[in-house]
Design a protein around this motif. Structure first.
Motif, mmCIF file in Angstrom:
data_model
loop_
_atom_site.group_PDB
_atom_site.id
_atom_site.type_symbol
_atom_site.label_atom_id
_atom_site.label_comp_id
_atom_site.label_asym_id
_atom_site.label_seq_id
_atom_site.Cartn_x
_atom_site.Cartn_y
_atom_site.Cartn_z
ATOM 1 N N CYS A 86 0.640 -1.047 0.088
ATOM 2 C CA CYS A 86 -0.392 -0.432 0.210
ATOM 3 C C CYS A 86 1.200 1.096 -0.853
ATOM 4 O O CYS A 86 2.080 1.073 0.507
ATOM 5 C CB CYS A 86 -0.845 -0.379 1.060
ATOM 6 S SG CYS A 86 -2.213 0.933 1.281
ATOM 7 N N ARG A 116 1.739 3.971 -8.114
ATOM 8 C CA ARG A 116 1.336 3.120 -9.348
ATOM 9 C C ARG A 116 2.695 2.442 -10.229
ATOM 10 O O ARG A 116 2.585 0.794 -10.210
ATOM 11 C CB ARG A 116 0.463 4.369 -10.674
ATOM 12 C CG ARG A 116 -0.837 4.342 -9.967
ATOM 13 C CD ARG A 116 -1.722 5.043 -11.058
ATOM 14 N NE ARG A 116 -2.839 5.640 -10.470
ATOM 15 C CZ ARG A 116 -2.907 6.963 -10.219
ATOM 16 N NH1 ARG A 116 -1.955 7.436 -10.104
ATOM 17 N NH2 ARG A 116 -4.215 7.271 -9.360
ATOM 18 N N ARG A 121 -0.979 -0.788 -6.058
ATOM 19 C CA ARG A 121 -2.979 -0.784 -6.128
ATOM 20 C C ARG A 121 -3.781 -0.428 -5.722
ATOM 21 O O ARG A 121 -5.310 -0.299 -5.400
ATOM 22 C CB ARG A 121 -3.418 -1.804 -6.264
ATOM 23 C CG ARG A 121 -2.886 -2.214 -7.469
ATOM 24 C CD ARG A 121 -2.978 -4.457 -7.417
ATOM 25 N NE ARG A 121 -4.111 -4.583 -8.025
ATOM 26 C CZ ARG A 121 -4.674 -4.869 -9.073
ATOM 27 N NH1 ARG A 121 -3.401 -5.106 -9.983
ATOM 28 N NH2 ARG A 121 -5.376 -5.271 -9.445
ATOM 29 N N ALA A 165 -8.299 3.819 -3.834
ATOM 30 C CA ALA A 165 -7.412 3.012 -5.221
ATOM 31 C C ALA A 165 -7.099 2.979 -6.113
ATOM 32 O O ALA A 165 -7.445 4.546 -6.671
ATOM 33 C CB ALA A 165 -9.006 2.270 -5.233
ATOM 34 N N SER A 167 -5.908 2.101 -8.827
ATOM 35 C CA SER A 167 -6.386 1.567 -10.479
ATOM 36 C C SER A 167 -7.613 1.026 -10.434
ATOM 37 O O SER A 167 -8.651 0.861 -9.630
ATOM 38 C CB SER A 167 -5.451 0.025 -10.931
ATOM 39 O OG SER A 167 -5.692 -0.628 -10.060
ATOM 40 N N ASP A 169 -9.432 -1.873 -11.664
ATOM 41 C CA ASP A 169 -9.589 -2.778 -12.024
ATOM 42 C C ASP A 169 -9.953 -3.510 -10.241
ATOM 43 O O ASP A 169 -9.233 -2.663 -9.071
ATOM 44 C CB ASP A 169 -8.900 -4.048 -12.628
ATOM 45 C CG ASP A 169 -6.979 -3.266 -12.093
ATOM 46 O OD1 ASP A 169 -6.713 -2.589 -12.959
ATOM 47 O OD2 ASP A 169 -6.411 -4.465 -11.707
#
Ligand code: COA
Length: 169
Positions: A86, A116, A121, A165, A167, A169
């Motif tokens: 993280c 990133r 993520r 988040a 990203s 996905d």
């Protein structure tokens, strides 16, 4: 924002300025020079100061860490754990003269772009003194659990653990 101030990477020679800003703007949650020096050593790519020549009007400090396990206040880290999953936004403060115009949002995006690029993520932070609504505007959401609420007591009763988040996905 006074346009003469620009974000640049923080260096160890900036830590006295950073600790001064922390003390002025974070009050009881301020941390000492040694904490910031360690963060800059561990993750120079996540730490910035808002500078105009020798004048420093703000800092943004972030580094990899472990999701749902924000460090305690004043905690030295020794190293970034292998299990880091993280990107932790540790701390930010800007003098009133240099606030506004999305100045901190810019630093945050710059740091999260680094995160990133390194494959992280999720980003996390602890909002203090009611700053949760500020971070919400930057895309962070309250993810405080009961266990975290207890752990975050040092950050004040209104501390909020937040995640974003990185990203889709
Ligand atoms: C938080 C901080 C870095 C934001 O600086 P900035 O990006 O230049 O943002 P601004 O001060 O221009 O504020 C932008 C908006 O967020 C709001 N805001 C700023 N700080 C806030 C806070 N602590 N809580 C809630 N809202 C806040 C402002 O009222 C403003 O709202 P508006 O657009 O409706 O006028 C700066 O206010 C600061 O240094 N505060 C003291 C240190 C601090 O609280 N750090 C964060 C701890 S989690």
């Amino acid at each position: 924002m006074t346009s003469a101030f620009q974000w640049r990477p923080a260096t160890l020679s900036d830590t006295a300025h950073i600790a001064r800003l922390s003390k002025e703007h974070l009050g009881v949650y301020a941390e000492g020079e040694e904490i910031f020096a360690e963060r800059i050593r561990l993750a120079p790519e996540g730490c910035f100061v808002l500078a105009n020549g020798v004048a420093i009007a703000g800092y943004f400090c972030s580094h990899p860490w472990v999701r749902m396990k924000p460090p305690a206040l004043h905690q030295m880290l020794s190293q970034i754990p292998d299990s880091a999953d993280c990107w932790y936004v540790h701390d930010v403060a800007v003098d009133p003269i240099a606030r506004g115009g999305g100045v901190v949002a810019d630093a945050c995006e710059r740091a999260l772009e680094v995160a990133r690029a390194k494959g992280f993520r999720v980003a996390m932070l602890v909002a203090v003194s009611g700053a949760g609504s500020y971070w919400q505007r930057l895309g962070f959401k309250d993810a405080t659990t009961e266990a975290l609420r207890l752990k975050l007591k040092d950050y004040g009763d209104d501390a909020v653990y937040m995640e974003r988040a990185l990203s889709d996905d």
